[in-house]
Structure formats: structure tokens, C-alpha cells
Design a protein around this motif. Structure first.
Motif, PDB file in Angstrom:
ATOM      1  N   LEU A 191      -3.863 -32.473   8.620  1.00 50.11           N
ATOM      2  CA  LEU A 191      -4.122 -31.439   7.624  1.00 50.11           C
ATOM      3  C   LEU A 191      -4.015 -30.042   8.205  1.00 50.11           C
ATOM      4  O   LEU A 191      -4.661 -29.116   7.758  1.00 50.11           O
ATOM      5  N   ASN A 192      -3.194 -29.859   9.209  1.00 49.83           N
ATOM      6  CA  ASN A 192      -3.037 -28.547   9.811  1.00 49.83           C
ATOM      7  C   ASN A 192      -2.179 -27.675   8.900  1.00 49.83           C
ATOM      8  O   ASN A 192      -0.963 -27.798   8.860  1.00 49.83           O
ATOM      9  N   SER A 193      -2.824 -26.791   8.143  1.00 48.06           N
ATOM     10  CA  SER A 193      -2.120 -26.007   7.130  1.00 48.06           C
ATOM     11  C   SER A 193      -1.446 -24.768   7.691  1.00 48.06           C
ATOM     12  O   SER A 193      -0.763 -24.064   6.973  1.00 48.06           O
ATOM     13  N   HIS A 194      -1.622 -24.479   8.959  1.00 45.54           N
ATOM     14  CA  HIS A 194      -1.062 -23.250   9.510  1.00 45.54           C
ATOM     15  C   HIS A 194       0.447 -23.310   9.683  1.00 45.54           C
ATOM     16  O   HIS A 194       1.092 -22.290   9.846  1.00 45.54           O
ATOM     17  N   HIS A 195       1.022 -24.496   9.626  1.00 45.55           N
ATOM     18  CA  HIS A 195       2.457 -24.627   9.844  1.00 45.55           C
ATOM     19  C   HIS A 195       3.273 -24.264   8.617  1.00 45.55           C
ATOM     20  O   HIS A 195       4.412 -23.863   8.738  1.00 45.55           O
ATOM     21  N   MET A 196       2.711 -24.413   7.452  1.00 45.56           N
ATOM     22  CA  MET A 196       3.411 -24.019   6.229  1.00 45.56           C
ATOM     23  C   MET A 196       2.593 -22.897   5.609  1.00 45.56           C
ATOM     24  O   MET A 196       1.807 -23.093   4.710  1.00 45.56           O
ATOM     25  N   SER A 197       2.801 -21.723   6.124  1.00 49.54           N
ATOM     26  CA  SER A 197       2.036 -20.546   5.775  1.00 49.54           C
ATOM     27  C   SER A 197       2.939 -19.517   5.094  1.00 49.54           C
ATOM     28  O   SER A 197       4.151 -19.730   4.949  1.00 49.54           O
ATOM     29  N   ARG A 200      -1.566 -18.677  -2.322  1.00 52.27           N
ATOM     30  CA  ARG A 200      -2.912 -18.107  -2.480  1.00 52.27           C
ATOM     31  C   ARG A 200      -3.350 -17.640  -1.108  1.00 52.27           C
ATOM     32  O   ARG A 200      -3.565 -18.463  -0.207  1.00 52.27           O
ATOM     33  N   GLU A 201      -3.479 -16.338  -0.934  1.00 58.44           N
ATOM     34  CA  GLU A 201      -3.849 -15.786   0.369  1.00 58.44           C
ATOM     35  C   GLU A 201      -5.307 -16.079   0.727  1.00 58.44           C
ATOM     36  O   GLU A 201      -5.644 -16.191   1.892  1.00 58.44           O
ATOM     37  N   ASN A 202      -6.144 -16.213  -0.256  1.00 60.34           N
ATOM     38  CA  ASN A 202      -7.552 -16.507  -0.059  1.00 60.34           C
ATOM     39  C   ASN A 202      -7.702 -17.999   0.255  1.00 60.34           C
ATOM     40  O   ASN A 202      -7.370 -18.838  -0.571  1.00 60.34           O
ATOM     41  N   THR A 203      -8.183 -18.328   1.440  1.00 61.31           N
ATOM     42  CA  THR A 203      -8.312 -19.740   1.819  1.00 61.31           C
ATOM     43  C   THR A 203      -9.716 -20.288   1.576  1.00 61.31           C
ATOM     44  O   THR A 203     -10.001 -21.422   1.950  1.00 61.31           O
ATOM     45  N   GLN A 204     -10.586 -19.500   0.956  1.00 66.39           N
ATOM     46  CA  GLN A 204     -11.911 -20.008   0.607  1.00 66.39           C
ATOM     47  C   GLN A 204     -11.797 -21.032  -0.514  1.00 66.39           C
ATOM     48  O   GLN A 204     -10.828 -21.037  -1.273  1.00 66.39           O
ATOM     49  N   GLU A 205     -12.802 -21.877  -0.627  1.00 63.36           N
ATOM     50  CA  GLU A 205     -12.835 -22.887  -1.683  1.00 63.36           C
ATOM     51  C   GLU A 205     -12.685 -22.201  -3.042  1.00 63.36           C
ATOM     52  O   GLU A 205     -13.351 -21.209  -3.315  1.00 63.36           O
ATOM     53  N   PRO A 206     -11.812 -22.699  -3.888  1.00 68.12           N
ATOM     54  CA  PRO A 206     -11.592 -22.043  -5.186  1.00 68.12           C
ATOM     55  C   PRO A 206     -12.652 -22.426  -6.211  1.00 68.12           C
ATOM     56  O   PRO A 206     -13.397 -23.389  -6.015  1.00 68.12           O
ATOM     57  N   ARG A 207     -12.671 -21.679  -7.274  1.00 78.40           N
ATOM     58  CA  ARG A 207     -13.464 -22.046  -8.453  1.00 78.40           C
ATOM     59  C   ARG A 207     -12.472 -22.454  -9.520  1.00 78.40           C
ATOM     60  O   ARG A 207     -11.530 -21.719  -9.818  1.00 78.40           O
ATOM     61  N   VAL A 241      -2.268 -22.675   1.879  1.00 78.51           N
ATOM     62  CA  VAL A 241      -1.987 -21.450   1.132  1.00 78.51           C
ATOM     63  C   VAL A 241      -0.841 -21.640   0.141  1.00 78.51           C
ATOM     64  O   VAL A 241      -0.713 -20.881  -0.811  1.00 78.51           O
ATOM     65  N   ILE A 242       0.002 -22.634   0.367  1.00 67.61           N
ATOM     66  CA  ILE A 242       1.085 -22.937  -0.573  1.00 67.61           C
ATOM     67  C   ILE A 242       0.511 -23.896  -1.612  1.00 67.61           C
ATOM     68  O   ILE A 242       0.063 -24.985  -1.291  1.00 67.61           O
ATOM     69  N   LEU A 243       0.543 -23.474  -2.876  1.00 66.21           N
ATOM     70  CA  LEU A 243      -0.060 -24.255  -3.948  1.00 66.21           C
ATOM     71  C   LEU A 243       0.958 -24.966  -4.827  1.00 66.21           C
ATOM     72  O   LEU A 243       0.598 -25.892  -5.541  1.00 66.21           O
ATOM     73  N   TYR A 244       2.203 -24.528  -4.792  1.00 68.25           N
ATOM     74  CA  TYR A 244       3.194 -25.117  -5.694  1.00 68.25           C
ATOM     75  C   TYR A 244       4.590 -24.748  -5.232  1.00 68.25           C
ATOM     76  O   TYR A 244       4.838 -23.618  -4.806  1.00 68.25           O
ATOM     77  N   PHE A 245       5.506 -25.724  -5.313  1.00 70.75           N
ATOM     78  CA  PHE A 245       6.934 -25.476  -5.144  1.00 70.75           C
ATOM     79  C   PHE A 245       7.614 -25.814  -6.456  1.00 70.75           C
ATOM     80  O   PHE A 245       7.329 -26.845  -7.067  1.00 70.75           O
ATOM     81  N   GLY A 246       8.508 -24.972  -6.899  1.00 70.02           N
ATOM     82  CA  GLY A 246       9.282 -25.227  -8.105  1.00 70.02           C
ATOM     83  C   GLY A 246      10.737 -24.886  -7.882  1.00 70.02           C
ATOM     84  O   GLY A 246      11.123 -24.329  -6.856  1.00 70.02           O
TER      85      GLY A 246
END
Length: 189
Positions: free
Chosen positions: A25-31, A65-72, A99-104
Motif C-alpha cells: 500500500l505504498n502510495s508514494h509511487h503514484m503521486s 486529492r492533495e489532502n491525504t487525511q481521512e475524508p468525510r 492521492v489518485i482517486l480516479y482514472f478516466g
């Protein structure tokens, strides 16, 4: 050592291979930096789309999403009426730290310009012909998200989208981006 993508992925995508993750789950690679290194452009808020000069060519796009805190999450998002997921679905799909939430993909007559305008209009509750990625509109901070794009030229946007989702999954323990419900056009589940 970097992960090498098969030629079928690198040629249509023009995507540079990311570093091999140290954990699933290392998310830093797709930033955002990684997207910029792949020549994605824009990184604008959805509400800036009408004012921006967007490409009329086919391509792919990403919502970040630049904010990496838990969303509401909100039960009734801003998207078109009747398009909301349950809270359980949203929570199960959320990937902490990504930080990547969707690809279209954009294969419309007016390319990226048309597709992103349809996506924005859907998020404003209007009919638009774009229902993919609709979980985005159930984030409380949806209007703060940014969208970026990559013109694919002669390469198939559907293949590019599928390759990006597959790459994300390889770098995130087989999890898709938050708002991607399928693995792209050719790999429906």
C-alpha cells in the motif's frame, strides 16, 4: 531497481515505470509528482474547467486529492440524483494515503475538453452522459479536488486508462483508485 512494464503497456501509454513499492500500500509511487513526470497537465479544480483551455484531443485523465487525511463522505453527494453509493461501499473503496482517486478516458468528439465538462456537470447534479467516477461527488471536499490530463495521440485512450488502473493496482495491493469501479473498458468485473 525499477519495475519494468511490458512493451504493450509502455508504448500506448508513454508511462515511465514507477519504483518498486516497499509495501503493497505504498502510495508514494503514484503521486502528483509521478503524474507530472508522466506529462499529465492541468491540475486544476473542476470549477476552473470552463475558464481553462482544455485539449480537444483524446486522452486520459486523473482526479487527485492533495489532502491525504481521512475524508468525510456525504450520503447525498452533489452528483446527479440517484447516483449515490452507500456509506459502506465508499468506506470499503477508500485507500488511505492514495492521492489518485480516479482514472478516466476521453474518447468524445471534443476529447478531454468535452469529457471533463461532462464530468463536472454530472458533479453539479445535471444530466451529462458521464456517470463513471461518481463516488468523487460523495466526498465532502469534492470541490477541492483537482483534475489533470494526458493527450494520448495515436494511442488508444481505453488501453491507456486500463494500463493506468492496472499499474495503480500493482502499486496498491490490488486496490483500484477510490472511484474506479471497474478495471477499465476491456476488463469489466
Amino acid at each position: 531497481m525499477t519495475e519494468q512494464l511490458p512493451p504493450a503497456v509502455t508504448e500506448p501509454m508513454m508511462v515511465k515505470p514507477p519504483p518498486t513499492p516497499t509495501s503493497p500500500l505504498n502510495s508514494h509511487h503514484m503521486s502528483i509528482r509521478w503524474l507530472k513526470d508522466q506529462d499529465f497537465e492541468g491540475f486544476i479544480r473542476f470549477d476552473a474547467i470552463p475558464d481553462e483551455e482544455l485539449p480537444r484531443e483524446h486522452g486520459v485523465y486523473a482526479v487527485v486529492r492533495e489532502n491525504t487525511q481521512e475524508p468525510r463522505f456525504v450520503a447525498s453527494g452533489t452528483g446527479r440524483k440517484g447516483s449515490n453509493y452507500t456509506m459502506d461501499v465508499l468506506q470499503d473503496a477508500w485507500l488511505p494515503g492514495a492521492v489518485i482517486l480516479y482514472f478516466g478516458r476521453a474518447e468524445c468528439k471534443l476529447g478531454i475538453y468535452e469529457r471533463l465538462n461532462k464530468y463536472r456537470r454530472f458533479g453539479n447534479g445535471r444530466q451529462s452522459g458521464h456517470s463513471g467516477g461518481r463516488a468523487i461527488w460523495q466526498l465532502e471536499d469534492a470541490q477541492d479536488l483537482k483534475v489533470c490530463w494526458l493527450v494520448t495521440g495515436d494511442h488508444d485512450p481505453a488501453q491507456a486508462e486500463s494500463a493506468l488502473i492496472d499499474l495503480f493496482k500493482r502499486n496498491h495491493g490490488d486496490h483500484r483508485p477510490f472511484a474506479n469501479r471497474i478495471d477499465g473498458k476491456k476488463n469489466r468485473i
